[in-house]
Design a protein around this motif. Sequence first.
Motif, PDB file in Angstrom:
ATOM      1  N   SER A  71       0.745  -1.100   0.229  1.00  0.00           N
ATOM      2  CA  SER A  71       0.109  -0.043  -0.100  1.00  0.00           C
ATOM      3  C   SER A  71       1.090   1.214  -0.047  1.00  0.00           C
ATOM      4  O   SER A  71       0.420   2.146  -0.737  1.00  0.00           O
ATOM      5  CB  SER A  71      -0.924  -0.050   1.374  1.00  0.00           C
ATOM      6  OG  SER A  71      -1.648   1.417   1.510  1.00  0.00           O
ATOM      7  N   ARG A  76      -3.555  -0.269  -4.564  1.00  0.00           N
ATOM      8  CA  ARG A  76      -4.918  -0.124  -3.712  1.00  0.00           C
ATOM      9  C   ARG A  76      -5.118  -1.853  -3.033  1.00  0.00           C
ATOM     10  O   ARG A  76      -5.604  -2.523  -4.006  1.00  0.00           O
ATOM     11  CB  ARG A  76      -5.919   0.467  -4.298  1.00  0.00           C
ATOM     12  CG  ARG A  76      -5.759   1.947  -4.809  1.00  0.00           C
ATOM     13  CD  ARG A  76      -6.740   2.340  -5.799  1.00  0.00           C
ATOM     14  NE  ARG A  76      -6.557   1.905  -7.180  1.00  0.00           N
ATOM     15  CZ  ARG A  76      -7.638   0.974  -7.801  1.00  0.00           C
ATOM     16  NH1 ARG A  76      -8.640   0.535  -7.107  1.00  0.00           N
ATOM     17  NH2 ARG A  76      -7.432   0.742  -8.901  1.00  0.00           N
ATOM     18  N   ARG A  91      -5.824  -5.287  10.726  1.00  0.00           N
ATOM     19  CA  ARG A  91      -6.429  -3.916  10.850  1.00  0.00           C
ATOM     20  C   ARG A  91      -5.832  -2.910  11.771  1.00  0.00           C
ATOM     21  O   ARG A  91      -5.756  -1.778  11.520  1.00  0.00           O
ATOM     22  CB  ARG A  91      -8.179  -4.170  11.193  1.00  0.00           C
ATOM     23  CG  ARG A  91      -8.696  -5.221  10.039  1.00  0.00           C
ATOM     24  CD  ARG A  91     -10.183  -5.244  10.344  1.00  0.00           C
ATOM     25  NE  ARG A  91     -10.680  -6.088   9.605  1.00  0.00           N
ATOM     26  CZ  ARG A  91     -11.216  -7.249   9.493  1.00  0.00           C
ATOM     27  NH1 ARG A  91     -10.948  -7.945  10.580  1.00  0.00           N
ATOM     28  NH2 ARG A  91     -11.809  -7.909   8.706  1.00  0.00           N
ATOM     29  N   ALA A  95      -4.185   0.434  10.612  1.00  0.00           N
ATOM     30  CA  ALA A  95      -4.540   1.791  10.955  1.00  0.00           C
ATOM     31  C   ALA A  95      -3.629   2.683  11.774  1.00  0.00           C
ATOM     32  O   ALA A  95      -3.525   3.929  11.484  1.00  0.00           O
ATOM     33  CB  ALA A  95      -5.693   1.488  12.200  1.00  0.00           C
ATOM     34  N   GLU A 100      -5.041   2.540   4.170  1.00  0.00           N
ATOM     35  CA  GLU A 100      -6.683   2.336   4.042  1.00  0.00           C
ATOM     36  C   GLU A 100      -6.500   0.858   3.125  1.00  0.00           C
ATOM     37  O   GLU A 100      -6.204   0.874   2.056  1.00  0.00           O
ATOM     38  CB  GLU A 100      -7.243   3.431   3.023  1.00  0.00           C
ATOM     39  CG  GLU A 100      -7.364   4.582   4.020  1.00  0.00           C
ATOM     40  CD  GLU A 100      -7.992   5.600   3.031  1.00  0.00           C
ATOM     41  OE1 GLU A 100      -8.600   5.442   2.058  1.00  0.00           O
ATOM     42  OE2 GLU A 100      -8.356   6.731   3.720  1.00  0.00           O
ATOM     43  N   ASP A 102      -8.432  -3.030   2.681  1.00  0.00           N
ATOM     44  CA  ASP A 102      -9.695  -3.818   3.178  1.00  0.00           C
ATOM     45  C   ASP A 102      -9.097  -5.234   3.735  1.00  0.00           C
ATOM     46  O   ASP A 102      -8.469  -5.785   2.823  1.00  0.00           O
ATOM     47  CB  ASP A 102     -10.771  -3.771   2.166  1.00  0.00           C
ATOM     48  CG  ASP A 102     -11.363  -2.707   1.703  1.00  0.00           C
ATOM     49  OD1 ASP A 102     -11.670  -1.901   2.518  1.00  0.00           O
ATOM     50  OD2 ASP A 102     -11.767  -2.340   0.639  1.00  0.00           O
TER      51      ASP A 102
END
Length: 274
Positions: A71, A76, A91, A95, A100, A102
């Motif tokens: 990333s 993406r 996650r 963060a 960002e 998924d």
Amino acid sequence: MSDYRSINRANWDERATAHAASPGYRVERFATDPAYLSEVVRFDLPRLGDVTGLRGVHLQCHIGTDTVSLSRLGARMTGLDFSGVSLEQARTVAARAGAEIDFVQSDVYRARDALDGEFDLVYTGIGALGWLPDIRRWATTVASLLAPGGRLFIREGHPILRACDYDRTDDVIALAEPYFEHVEPQVYDEPGTYVETDREFVHTVTHEWNHGLGEIVTAVLDAGLTLTGLVEHQSVPWNALPGRMRQLPDGEWQLADRPQRLPHTYTLQARKAG
């Protein structure tokens, strides 16, 4: 066929928090240094090339440090893993790193049903394929995820290294484990894990498989992809043969005595027709 998914998931679920807390994964560095990349991704930068703007998926992403690294290079990214605990950690890592991404929970063979759309890049990192019993099914899954012109990129432990006798303490390289894929798994019961931690684990059994390099290449070709690169390396990101390896300046490990005798890892690239 054993219930390998449940057995292996219990192992990874238990180790995910220990891995995230271990200095080996450098989670804190991702949070404090916005330019930091994992050593695994950094090693392959010359072969990876520019991924800016590509829609990518990292299969078997674990706690997401390689996913975050991709990333940061401009892709993406989506991360996929069968361990819910690993994804909780992923996650948190993303963060804290300001990425960002998924993250989707799914067995890799069910990835096509779990993910929407097609991808320009399917990435698989070190230590992933050995958890899968069927390399042809894996390659078919990868092909189904790729958009026309999309690329598979994988760096993995070499099947010769995985077949080595790990109990030897002399300088002889001997093969003790299967090199070729076979139906029944190699069953291991190991109390620890591959990074530094003082945690004690309950779920210590794993079911694993090796896949010969020819089997992997043939599976990729039969899935309709075109092979664009295959490089064998004389280093590996972990101390694979304890007592017989030396650490290199870039953090990789290498056989201390005549390392040219042993392929340690490989990088494979392939494309789907455009």
